[in-house]
Design a protein around this motif. Structure first.
Motif, PDB file in Angstrom:
ATOM      1  N   VAL A 183      11.900  81.618  32.777  1.00  0.00           N
ATOM      2  CA  VAL A 183      10.739  80.934  32.191  1.00  0.00           C
ATOM      3  C   VAL A 183       9.686  80.661  33.262  1.00  0.00           C
ATOM      4  O   VAL A 183       8.478  80.761  32.992  1.00  0.00           O
ATOM      5  N   THR A 184      10.124  80.345  34.469  1.00  0.00           N
ATOM      6  CA  THR A 184       9.158  80.111  35.557  1.00  0.00           C
ATOM      7  C   THR A 184       8.372  81.381  35.857  1.00  0.00           C
ATOM      8  O   THR A 184       7.155  81.337  36.079  1.00  0.00           O
ATOM      9  N   LYS A 185       9.056  82.527  35.839  1.00  0.00           N
ATOM     10  CA  LYS A 185       8.347  83.792  36.047  1.00  0.00           C
ATOM     11  C   LYS A 185       7.367  84.045  34.910  1.00  0.00           C
ATOM     12  O   LYS A 185       6.248  84.533  35.123  1.00  0.00           O
ATOM     13  N   GLU A 186       7.783  83.705  33.691  1.00  0.00           N
ATOM     14  CA  GLU A 186       6.873  83.837  32.551  1.00  0.00           C
ATOM     15  C   GLU A 186       5.648  82.943  32.725  1.00  0.00           C
ATOM     16  O   GLU A 186       4.525  83.336  32.376  1.00  0.00           O
ATOM     17  N   CYS A 187       5.854  81.740  33.267  1.00  0.00           N
ATOM     18  CA  CYS A 187       4.724  80.833  33.517  1.00  0.00           C
ATOM     19  C   CYS A 187       3.722  81.474  34.469  1.00  0.00           C
ATOM     20  O   CYS A 187       2.501  81.391  34.258  1.00  0.00           O
ATOM     21  N   LEU A 188       4.226  82.109  35.522  1.00  0.00           N
ATOM     22  CA  LEU A 188       3.339  82.808  36.456  1.00  0.00           C
ATOM     23  C   LEU A 188       2.579  83.919  35.743  1.00  0.00           C
ATOM     24  O   LEU A 188       1.350  84.043  35.868  1.00  0.00           O
ATOM     25  N   GLN A 189       3.299  84.741  34.978  1.00  0.00           N
ATOM     26  CA  GLN A 189       2.661  85.863  34.288  1.00  0.00           C
ATOM     27  C   GLN A 189       1.603  85.377  33.293  1.00  0.00           C
ATOM     28  O   GLN A 189       0.510  85.948  33.205  1.00  0.00           O
ATOM     29  N   ILE A 190       1.920  84.317  32.570  1.00  0.00           N
ATOM     30  CA  ILE A 190       0.972  83.758  31.606  1.00  0.00           C
ATOM     31  C   ILE A 190      -0.242  83.162  32.326  1.00  0.00           C
ATOM     32  O   ILE A 190      -1.381  83.279  31.853  1.00  0.00           O
ATOM     33  N   GLY A 191      -0.001  82.547  33.484  1.00  0.00           N
ATOM     34  CA  GLY A 191      -1.103  82.025  34.289  1.00  0.00           C
ATOM     35  C   GLY A 191      -2.039  83.131  34.745  1.00  0.00           C
ATOM     36  O   GLY A 191      -3.272  82.985  34.707  1.00  0.00           O
ATOM     37  N   ILE A 192      -1.457  84.255  35.166  1.00  0.00           N
ATOM     38  CA  ILE A 192      -2.273  85.397  35.596  1.00  0.00           C
ATOM     39  C   ILE A 192      -3.075  85.959  34.428  1.00  0.00           C
ATOM     40  O   ILE A 192      -4.260  86.301  34.570  1.00  0.00           O
ATOM     41  N   GLU A 193      -2.437  86.041  33.270  1.00  0.00           N
ATOM     42  CA  GLU A 193      -3.134  86.552  32.087  1.00  0.00           C
ATOM     43  C   GLU A 193      -4.307  85.667  31.677  1.00  0.00           C
ATOM     44  O   GLU A 193      -5.250  86.143  31.027  1.00  0.00           O
ATOM     45  N   PRO A 260       3.439  78.539  40.265  1.00  0.00           N
ATOM     46  CA  PRO A 260       4.000  77.400  39.547  1.00  0.00           C
ATOM     47  C   PRO A 260       5.405  77.038  40.017  1.00  0.00           C
ATOM     48  O   PRO A 260       6.262  77.902  40.225  1.00  0.00           O
ATOM     49  N   MET A 261       5.622  75.726  40.184  1.00  0.00           N
ATOM     50  CA  MET A 261       6.937  75.177  40.484  1.00  0.00           C
ATOM     51  C   MET A 261       7.373  74.411  39.241  1.00  0.00           C
ATOM     52  O   MET A 261       6.734  73.426  38.851  1.00  0.00           O
ATOM     53  N   ILE A 262       8.442  74.880  38.624  1.00  0.00           N
ATOM     54  CA  ILE A 262       8.877  74.370  37.328  1.00  0.00           C
ATOM     55  C   ILE A 262      10.246  73.714  37.491  1.00  0.00           C
ATOM     56  O   ILE A 262      11.170  74.323  38.046  1.00  0.00           O
ATOM     57  N   ASN A 263      10.359  72.490  36.996  1.00  0.00           N
ATOM     58  CA  ASN A 263      11.591  71.715  37.142  1.00  0.00           C
ATOM     59  C   ASN A 263      12.383  71.650  35.837  1.00  0.00           C
ATOM     60  O   ASN A 263      11.812  71.528  34.754  1.00  0.00           O
ATOM     61  N   GLN A 264      13.699  71.657  35.999  1.00  0.00           N
ATOM     62  CA  GLN A 264      14.601  71.532  34.862  1.00  0.00           C
ATOM     63  C   GLN A 264      14.527  70.134  34.250  1.00  0.00           C
ATOM     64  O   GLN A 264      14.662  69.958  33.040  1.00  0.00           O
ATOM     65  N   GLY A 265      14.283  69.130  35.109  1.00  0.00           N
ATOM     66  CA  GLY A 265      14.204  67.747  34.650  1.00  0.00           C
ATOM     67  C   GLY A 265      12.802  67.193  34.810  1.00  0.00           C
ATOM     68  O   GLY A 265      11.820  67.804  34.386  1.00  0.00           O
ATOM     69  N   VAL A 266      12.699  66.051  35.479  1.00  0.00           N
ATOM     70  CA  VAL A 266      11.401  65.404  35.664  1.00  0.00           C
ATOM     71  C   VAL A 266      10.578  66.142  36.722  1.00  0.00           C
ATOM     72  O   VAL A 266      11.110  66.896  37.540  1.00  0.00           O
ATOM     73  N   SER A 267       9.283  65.894  36.727  1.00  0.00           N
ATOM     74  CA  SER A 267       8.389  66.607  37.658  1.00  0.00           C
ATOM     75  C   SER A 267       8.284  65.936  39.020  1.00  0.00           C
ATOM     76  O   SER A 267       7.748  66.526  39.951  1.00  0.00           O
ATOM     77  N   THR A 268       8.787  64.731  39.150  1.00  0.00           N
ATOM     78  CA  THR A 268       8.621  63.980  40.396  1.00  0.00           C
ATOM     79  C   THR A 268       9.546  64.503  41.492  1.00  0.00           C
ATOM     80  O   THR A 268      10.565  65.150  41.219  1.00  0.00           O
ATOM     81  N   LEU A 269       9.183  64.186  42.731  1.00  0.00           N
ATOM     82  CA  LEU A 269       9.891  64.732  43.880  1.00  0.00           C
ATOM     83  C   LEU A 269       9.904  63.739  45.026  1.00  0.00           C
ATOM     84  O   LEU A 269       9.243  62.708  44.997  1.00  0.00           O
ATOM     85  N   TYR A 270      10.664  64.083  46.052  1.00  0.00           N
ATOM     86  CA  TYR A 270      10.599  63.350  47.319  1.00  0.00           C
ATOM     87  C   TYR A 270      10.695  64.344  48.456  1.00  0.00           C
ATOM     88  O   TYR A 270      11.219  65.452  48.295  1.00  0.00           O
ATOM     89  N   ILE A 271      10.156  63.959  49.606  1.00  0.00           N
ATOM     90  CA  ILE A 271      10.147  64.811  50.790  1.00  0.00           C
ATOM     91  C   ILE A 271      11.257  64.383  51.742  1.00  0.00           C
ATOM     92  O   ILE A 271      11.454  63.189  51.984  1.00  0.00           O
ATOM     93  N   GLY A 284      17.560  65.455  41.142  1.00  0.00           N
ATOM     94  CA  GLY A 284      18.609  66.359  41.596  1.00  0.00           C
ATOM     95  C   GLY A 284      18.800  67.605  40.758  1.00  0.00           C
ATOM     96  O   GLY A 284      19.682  68.421  41.045  1.00  0.00           O
ATOM     97  N   LYS A 285      17.972  67.794  39.728  1.00  0.00           N
ATOM     98  CA  LYS A 285      18.100  68.979  38.874  1.00  0.00           C
ATOM     99  C   LYS A 285      17.394  70.179  39.514  1.00  0.00           C
ATOM    100  O   LYS A 285      16.663  70.052  40.492  1.00  0.00           O
ATOM    101  N   LEU A 286      17.610  71.340  38.923  1.00  0.00           N
ATOM    102  CA  LEU A 286      17.118  72.583  39.508  1.00  0.00           C
ATOM    103  C   LEU A 286      15.599  72.709  39.429  1.00  0.00           C
ATOM    104  O   LEU A 286      14.946  72.148  38.547  1.00  0.00           O
ATOM    105  N   SER A 287      15.064  73.511  40.366  1.00  0.00           N
ATOM    106  CA  SER A 287      13.639  73.847  40.372  1.00  0.00           C
ATOM    107  C   SER A 287      13.500  75.331  40.694  1.00  0.00           C
ATOM    108  O   SER A 287      14.337  75.907  41.395  1.00  0.00           O
ATOM    109  N   ALA A 288      12.443  75.954  40.176  1.00  0.00           N
ATOM    110  CA  ALA A 288      12.188  77.368  40.457  1.00  0.00           C
ATOM    111  C   ALA A 288      10.694  77.576  40.701  1.00  0.00           C
ATOM    112  O   ALA A 288       9.860  76.796  40.239  1.00  0.00           O
ATOM    113  N   GLN A 289      10.387  78.655  41.430  1.00  0.00           N
ATOM    114  CA  GLN A 289       8.985  78.973  41.742  1.00  0.00           C
ATOM    115  C   GLN A 289       8.826  80.479  41.911  1.00  0.00           C
ATOM    116  O   GLN A 289       9.679  81.147  42.494  1.00  0.00           O
ATOM    117  N   TRP A 290       7.730  80.991  41.393  1.00  0.00           N
ATOM    118  CA  TRP A 290       7.292  82.367  41.677  1.00  0.00           C
ATOM    119  C   TRP A 290       5.829  82.295  42.114  1.00  0.00           C
ATOM    120  O   TRP A 290       5.073  81.458  41.607  1.00  0.00           O
TER     121      TRP A 290
END
Length: 306
Positions: A183-193, A260-271, A284-290
């Motif tokens: 789905v994250t890859k689809e988000c990138l493709q849709i963004g490009i379109e 796009p960086m897409i999270n399985q759970g909430v969008s918040t983060l820490y460094i 602590g849930k998964l995140s993906a980016q393309w």
């Protein structure tokens, strides 16, 4: 009211004190006469300015020479990520990935942009599972079956930059992890379109946001895409959330990343407080980016680095 004024063979640009002759070399550095190069581009920009639109300046527009070198950097960057895809496997360390990236880059006469950038210690970023971005390669981080990992590379050739990242699934991953990656890859493709010459940057974020939310995911808003090419990070910011028909105008000649960086759970983060770089999902849930580097032309878009 500022209007366009024509005196003899000269054109005064709206909002500018400079006067350029139609037969003078174009401001973009192409060596072509202005009337055969960017005069029509300026005419469009000037109309949009009068309409109150946010428009890019000349400094964000790449000429043919810039594109030639950005494409050379992109070619090497693409080859690096192809190589990583062929060799990445369970049991290898992320430090091994970094070494491959470094060796390939320098052996092809290029420079890894990440290395020593603002103190970053490695040649690429390797972000595993709940790491959103800027994961630092480490000999003690060993990839295992079921991991998902983003490898993010930026390559410099002749002072020009190309930037891209890909997700890799290590062995058999869970259905949930695979769906997030896809789905994250689809988000990138849709963004490009959603990118169109003389459209708006808000269209990109709106399209990505809609697709991510439709699939039950959140969009990271702390990081975004950016202009690239003559420097590692240039204007404008390319947000992955937005409202259609808003934001800066997307003009031909612009080069930027969508990532796009897409999270399985909430969008918040820490460094990470220790290394000051790596961003983690706060739950602590998964995140993906393309990430791809995009070149906008008069006819549409060209994907340079992928």
């Amino acid at each position: 009211m500022i209007v366009e004024k024509v005196y003899n063979d000269s054109v005064k640009q709206i909002g500018s004190d400079s006067v350029i002759s139609k037969n003078m070399p174009c401001w973009c550095g192409s060596g072509k006469k202005y009337k055969h190069c960017h005069q029509e581009w300026d005419d469009n920009i000037n109309v949009l300015k009068l309409q109150g639109k946010i428009v890019p300046g000349h400094d964000l527009i790449k000429n043919e020479e810039d594109i030639k070198w950005i494409k050379k950097a992109a070619k090497i960057n693409n080859e690096i990520l192809d190589m990583v895809g062929e060799k990445i496997h369970a049991g290898m360390s992320t430090e091994e990935i970094d070494q491959m990236v470094y060796d390939y880059t320098v052996s092809h006469g290029a420079i890894p942009a990440c290395l020593d950038y603002m103190g970053f210690p490695k040649s690429c970023c390797t972000s595993v599972n709940n790491e959103i971005c800027h994961g630092i390669p480490d000999k003690n981080v060993i990839l295992k079956e079921g991991d998902i990992v983003n490898v993010d590379c930026t390559t410099i050739v002749h002072r020009h930059y190309a930037d891209a990242s890909r997700m890799f699934c290590i062995g058999k991953v869970s259905d949930e992890a695979k769906r997030l990656v896809d789905v994250t890859k689809e988000c990138l493709q849709i963004g490009i379109e959603a990118v169109r010459p003389w459209g708006y940057f808000g269209d990109i974020g709106a399209a990505i946001q809609e697709h991510a939310h439709k699939n039950g995911y959140s969009v990271v808003t702390d990081f975004c895409g950016h202009g690239v090419g003559n420097a590692f990070h240039e204007d404008p910011y390319v947000h992955h959330v937005g409202i259609k028909n808003t934001g800066m105008v997307v003009a031909p000649g612009m080069v930027f990343t969508i990532e796009p960086m897409i999270n399985q759970g909430v969008s918040t983060l820490y460094i990470d407080k220790q290394n000051g770089w790596t961003a983690y999902t706060s739950d602590g849930k998964l995140s993906a980016q393309w990430e791809h580097t995009i070149y906008v032309t008069e006819k549409g878009v060209e994907i340079l680095a992928y």
